[in-house]
Write a protein that holds these residues in place. Structure first.
Motif, PDB file in Angstrom:
ATOM      1  N   VAL A  51      -1.397  -1.204  -4.207  1.00 53.81           N
ATOM      2  CA  VAL A  51      -2.592  -0.361  -4.181  1.00 53.81           C
ATOM      3  C   VAL A  51      -2.242   1.002  -3.597  1.00 53.81           C
ATOM      4  O   VAL A  51      -1.266   1.156  -2.863  1.00 53.81           O
ATOM      5  CB  VAL A  51      -3.731  -1.016  -3.364  1.00 53.81           C
ATOM      6  N   THR A  52      -3.037   2.002  -3.930  1.00 57.73           N
ATOM      7  CA  THR A  52      -2.782   3.363  -3.469  1.00 57.73           C
ATOM      8  C   THR A  52      -3.867   3.805  -2.498  1.00 57.73           C
ATOM      9  O   THR A  52      -5.001   3.314  -2.530  1.00 57.73           O
ATOM     10  CB  THR A  52      -2.737   4.345  -4.650  1.00 57.73           C
ATOM     11  N   ASP A  53      -3.504   4.758  -1.629  1.00 60.96           N
ATOM     12  CA  ASP A  53      -4.474   5.339  -0.715  1.00 60.96           C
ATOM     13  C   ASP A  53      -4.051   6.776  -0.440  1.00 60.96           C
ATOM     14  O   ASP A  53      -2.851   7.070  -0.340  1.00 60.96           O
ATOM     15  CB  ASP A  53      -4.535   4.546   0.599  1.00 60.96           C
ATOM     16  N   PHE A  54      -5.016   7.656  -0.322  1.00 58.20           N
ATOM     17  CA  PHE A  54      -4.712   9.051  -0.019  1.00 58.20           C
ATOM     18  C   PHE A  54      -4.239   9.147   1.424  1.00 58.20           C
ATOM     19  O   PHE A  54      -4.813   8.548   2.331  1.00 58.20           O
ATOM     20  CB  PHE A  54      -5.946   9.931  -0.233  1.00 58.20           C
ATOM     21  N   SER A  55      -3.188   9.916   1.632  1.00 58.68           N
ATOM     22  CA  SER A  55      -2.565   9.967   2.956  1.00 58.68           C
ATOM     23  C   SER A  55      -3.245  10.981   3.873  1.00 58.68           C
ATOM     24  O   SER A  55      -3.349  12.166   3.549  1.00 58.68           O
ATOM     25  CB  SER A  55      -1.079  10.315   2.813  1.00 58.68           C
ATOM     26  N   ASN A  56      -3.707  10.484   4.990  1.00 58.81           N
ATOM     27  CA  ASN A  56      -4.174  11.329   6.091  1.00 58.81           C
ATOM     28  C   ASN A  56      -4.023  10.526   7.378  1.00 58.81           C
ATOM     29  O   ASN A  56      -3.779   9.315   7.347  1.00 58.81           O
ATOM     30  CB  ASN A  56      -5.623  11.798   5.884  1.00 58.81           C
ATOM     31  N   GLU A  57      -4.112  11.189   8.508  1.00 65.95           N
ATOM     32  CA  GLU A  57      -3.838  10.504   9.782  1.00 65.95           C
ATOM     33  C   GLU A  57      -4.782   9.337  10.025  1.00 65.95           C
ATOM     34  O   GLU A  57      -4.372   8.277  10.501  1.00 65.95           O
ATOM     35  CB  GLU A  57      -3.924  11.487  10.946  1.00 65.95           C
ATOM     36  N   TYR A  58      -6.052   9.506   9.681  1.00 61.41           N
ATOM     37  CA  TYR A  58      -7.027   8.432   9.904  1.00 61.41           C
ATOM     38  C   TYR A  58      -6.616   7.168   9.143  1.00 61.41           C
ATOM     39  O   TYR A  58      -6.606   6.063   9.693  1.00 61.41           O
ATOM     40  CB  TYR A  58      -8.410   8.891   9.443  1.00 61.41           C
ATOM     41  N   SER A  59      -6.260   7.331   7.862  1.00 61.46           N
ATOM     42  CA  SER A  59      -5.901   6.175   7.038  1.00 61.46           C
ATOM     43  C   SER A  59      -4.583   5.547   7.492  1.00 61.46           C
ATOM     44  O   SER A  59      -4.428   4.323   7.480  1.00 61.46           O
ATOM     45  CB  SER A  59      -5.811   6.581   5.566  1.00 61.46           C
ATOM     46  N   ILE A  60      -3.628   6.399   7.866  1.00 61.15           N
ATOM     47  CA  ILE A  60      -2.352   5.861   8.361  1.00 61.15           C
ATOM     48  C   ILE A  60      -2.593   5.018   9.612  1.00 61.15           C
ATOM     49  O   ILE A  60      -2.068   3.905   9.743  1.00 61.15           O
ATOM     50  CB  ILE A  60      -1.349   6.999   8.646  1.00 61.15           C
ATOM     51  N   ARG A  61      -3.387   5.526  10.529  1.00 66.90           N
ATOM     52  CA  ARG A  61      -3.689   4.766  11.759  1.00 66.90           C
ATOM     53  C   ARG A  61      -4.360   3.425  11.438  1.00 66.90           C
ATOM     54  O   ARG A  61      -4.125   2.433  12.114  1.00 66.90           O
ATOM     55  CB  ARG A  61      -4.576   5.593  12.694  1.00 66.90           C
ATOM     56  N   MET A 113      -2.360  13.437  -5.709  1.00 67.65           N
ATOM     57  CA  MET A 113      -3.150  12.507  -6.512  1.00 67.65           C
ATOM     58  C   MET A 113      -2.485  12.198  -7.853  1.00 67.65           C
ATOM     59  O   MET A 113      -2.632  11.099  -8.387  1.00 67.65           O
ATOM     60  CB  MET A 113      -4.551  13.068  -6.746  1.00 67.65           C
ATOM     61  N   LYS A 114      -1.728  13.144  -8.391  1.00 65.21           N
ATOM     62  CA  LYS A 114      -1.029  12.886  -9.654  1.00 65.21           C
ATOM     63  C   LYS A 114      -0.034  11.744  -9.473  1.00 65.21           C
ATOM     64  O   LYS A 114       0.088  10.866 -10.336  1.00 65.21           O
ATOM     65  CB  LYS A 114      -0.306  14.157 -10.116  1.00 65.21           C
ATOM     66  N   ARG A 115       0.684  11.748  -8.335  1.00 65.44           N
ATOM     67  CA  ARG A 115       1.638  10.676  -8.068  1.00 65.44           C
ATOM     68  C   ARG A 115       0.913   9.344  -7.859  1.00 65.44           C
ATOM     69  O   ARG A 115       1.353   8.286  -8.329  1.00 65.44           O
ATOM     70  CB  ARG A 115       2.477  10.994  -6.830  1.00 65.44           C
ATOM     71  N   LEU A 116      -0.210   9.369  -7.165  1.00 65.65           N
ATOM     72  CA  LEU A 116      -0.953   8.128  -6.921  1.00 65.65           C
ATOM     73  C   LEU A 116      -1.502   7.559  -8.224  1.00 65.65           C
ATOM     74  O   LEU A 116      -1.512   6.336  -8.423  1.00 65.65           O
ATOM     75  CB  LEU A 116      -2.081   8.378  -5.918  1.00 65.65           C
ATOM     76  N   ARG A 117      -1.928   8.428  -9.117  1.00 65.19           N
ATOM     77  CA  ARG A 117      -2.412   7.949 -10.415  1.00 65.19           C
ATOM     78  C   ARG A 117      -1.279   7.306 -11.208  1.00 65.19           C
ATOM     79  O   ARG A 117      -1.466   6.286 -11.873  1.00 65.19           O
ATOM     80  CB  ARG A 117      -3.024   9.105 -11.217  1.00 65.19           C
ATOM     81  N   TYR A 118      -0.099   7.913 -11.118  1.00 62.85           N
ATOM     82  CA  TYR A 118       1.067   7.353 -11.803  1.00 62.85           C
ATOM     83  C   TYR A 118       1.393   5.963 -11.259  1.00 62.85           C
ATOM     84  O   TYR A 118       1.603   5.017 -12.029  1.00 62.85           O
ATOM     85  CB  TYR A 118       2.268   8.289 -11.627  1.00 62.85           C
ATOM     86  N   VAL A 119       1.413   5.849  -9.934  1.00 59.43           N
ATOM     87  CA  VAL A 119       1.682   4.547  -9.309  1.00 59.43           C
ATOM     88  C   VAL A 119       0.646   3.522  -9.763  1.00 59.43           C
ATOM     89  O   VAL A 119       0.979   2.384 -10.098  1.00 59.43           O
ATOM     90  CB  VAL A 119       1.678   4.666  -7.771  1.00 59.43           C
ATOM     91  N   THR A 166       0.868  -1.182   0.000  1.00 61.86           N
ATOM     92  CA  THR A 166       0.000   0.000   0.000  1.00 61.86           C
ATOM     93  C   THR A 166       0.897   1.222   0.000  1.00 61.86           C
ATOM     94  O   THR A 166       1.779   1.357   0.854  1.00 61.86           O
ATOM     95  CB  THR A 166      -0.897   0.039   1.255  1.00 61.86           C
ATOM     96  N   ILE A 167       0.727   2.112  -0.970  1.00 63.26           N
ATOM     97  CA  ILE A 167       1.541   3.321  -1.046  1.00 63.26           C
ATOM     98  C   ILE A 167       0.639   4.536  -0.882  1.00 63.26           C
ATOM     99  O   ILE A 167      -0.408   4.634  -1.519  1.00 63.26           O
ATOM    100  CB  ILE A 167       2.356   3.357  -2.362  1.00 63.26           C
ATOM    101  N   MET A 168       1.052   5.447   0.005  1.00 65.78           N
ATOM    102  CA  MET A 168       0.207   6.588   0.367  1.00 65.78           C
ATOM    103  C   MET A 168       0.904   7.901   0.024  1.00 65.78           C
ATOM    104  O   MET A 168       2.127   8.020   0.140  1.00 65.78           O
ATOM    105  CB  MET A 168      -0.110   6.569   1.870  1.00 65.78           C
ATOM    106  N   ASP A 169       0.090   8.888  -0.384  1.00 70.91           N
ATOM    107  CA  ASP A 169       0.627  10.215  -0.680  1.00 70.91           C
ATOM    108  C   ASP A 169      -0.545  11.195  -0.668  1.00 70.91           C
ATOM    109  O   ASP A 169      -1.713  10.786  -0.749  1.00 70.91           O
ATOM    110  CB  ASP A 169       1.331  10.231  -2.051  1.00 70.91           C
ATOM    111  N   VAL A 170      -0.227  12.487  -0.587  1.00 69.04           N
ATOM    112  CA  VAL A 170      -1.269  13.509  -0.668  1.00 69.04           C
ATOM    113  C   VAL A 170      -1.376  14.075  -2.090  1.00 69.04           C
ATOM    114  O   VAL A 170      -2.237  14.894  -2.375  1.00 69.04           O
ATOM    115  CB  VAL A 170      -0.990  14.679   0.316  1.00 69.04           C
TER     116      VAL A 170
END
Length: 367
Positions: free
Chosen positions: A216-226, A201-207, A195-199
């Motif tokens: 798989v990709t996920d948008f990075s925020n504290e809730y998701s990281i936890r 979206m262009k980078r996540l689309r590339y991945v 799982t690769i996370m970032d804020v």
């Protein structure tokens, strides 16, 4: 210009600032190169190789600094080197000032021209002199993480790729930059679920476009990281803010939510780390454990593979070294805006705003 290549004296640092091929190009351009005796031994480049390329070998690090107008190295000067830096001398290396106030104050005091590899930025906004070491570190993060997941190293006792009938391990990568993508590529190659996370979206689309389905990709925020840290076995910190201290994405209290034997590899350690409990370690003593979580926070990871790292680094630094030597730092930086962005401290003045921000200083920014 007289260019000096000293031996790196940071703990277990076997890289060297320039290969014999780089020396050959400088000499061909009528520059003088002094190399400290044994500087390249750890990378497989020996005195005779440098001599054949046209360098003069000097016995001590003090001689190299004293006789050179520009110093080309790999890691930032450490305390023993501070007083060797001369006023007006160009120091071209990785500095990571934002993570070390003592280093920053020392270079201000010495009044050198500090040009940092990690803040040289091209027109596309990429960091060409950081990229090859980020590639090495990203790949090594998985190699080291897999090793420390083994039970003798206090890890979970898990084979990252699994075997038939046993699910593979899960890798969480924070940051979809160069480090993150290289780490994800290596982990995916071993068969791990990533799982690769970032804020961004262009980078996540590339991945999402270039990686296999088990990344798989996920948008990075504290809730998701936890949420993710509870189920992932290896966590790689690959977040970079140009020239600034890395943000703490994983806080101390989050460690208690991880399973015992989880491994954290914080590649952002050079910039202070993106994990609150990060503290720099060495290849000699690479890990420590907090709340049953293994931390691998070696500040010079690529130093463990010095041949690969030295060649990769010289490939990208040499064009800039030649510009500085041929034109002098002022003309070179005026003509090359990407090199200009590498200027961090000029003769006692901080000129890179992120350094002032890191220490809450009010020093005016000049460029």
């Amino acid at each position: 210009m007289i260019v000096g290549v000293p031996k790196e004296i940071k703990n277990n640092e076997s890289r060297v600032g320039m290969t014999p091929a780089g020396v050959f190009e400088l000499v061909k351009n009528n520059h003088t190169v002094y190399v400290q005796s044994g500087a390249g031994d750890g990378s497989g480049f020996f005195n005779k190789d440098y001599q054949q390329a046209g360098a003069t070998i000097l016995d001590t690090i003090g001689q190299v600094y004293a006789m050179s107008e520009m110093i080309v190295k790999v890691k930032e000067p450490i305390a023993e080197e501070y007083d060797l830096v001369q006023e007006g001398q160009i120091i071209f290396t990785y500095f990571h000032f934002a993570s070390s106030e003592p280093l920053t104050k020392a270079m201000i005091k010495q009044k050198g021209i500090c040009i940092a590899y990690e803040t040289v930025e091209d027109e596309e906004g990429t960091l060409p002199l950081l990229t090859p070491m980020s590639e090495v570190a990203g790949r090594m993060a998985i190699q080291q993480g897999a090793k420390y997941l083994e039970k003798p190293a206090k890890g979970r006792g898990l084979l990252l790729g699994g075997v038939p009938g046993v699910a593979p391990g899960k890798v969480l990568v924070l940051g979809a930059g160069v480090v993150g993508i290289q780490a994800a590529k290596m982990a995916a190659g071993l068969g791990a679920h990533v799982t690769i996370m970032d804020v961004n979206m262009k980078r996540l689309r590339y991945v999402n476009d270039v990686m296999p389905p088990h990344v798989v990709t996920d948008f990075s925020n504290e809730y998701s990281i936890r949420k993710h840290i509870k189920t992932h076995d290896l966590i790689v910190g690959g977040v970079l803010l140009k020239g600034a201290k890395a943000p703490n994405l994983i806080t101390r209290d989050m460690l208690k939510e991880m399973r015992p034997g989880t491994v954290i590899v914080d590649v952002a350690v050079d910039q202070g780390g993106c994990v609150e409990t990060t503290k720099a370690t060495t290849h000699e003593d690479p890990i420590y454990i907090i709340d049953d979580v293994v931390h691998y926070c070696v500040a010079n990871m690529p130093g463990a593979v010095p041949y690969t790292s030295t060649v990769a680094l010289t490939n990208v630094t040499l064009p800039y070294v030649l510009k500085l030597a041929n034109l002098g730092w002022q003309s070179a930086c005026e003509k090359d805006k990407s090199l200009q962005k590498g200027l961090n401290i000029i003769e006692g003045k901080v000129v890179y705003k992120e350094i002032n921000e890191a220490f809450n200083w009010d020093t005016p920014v000049l460029v």
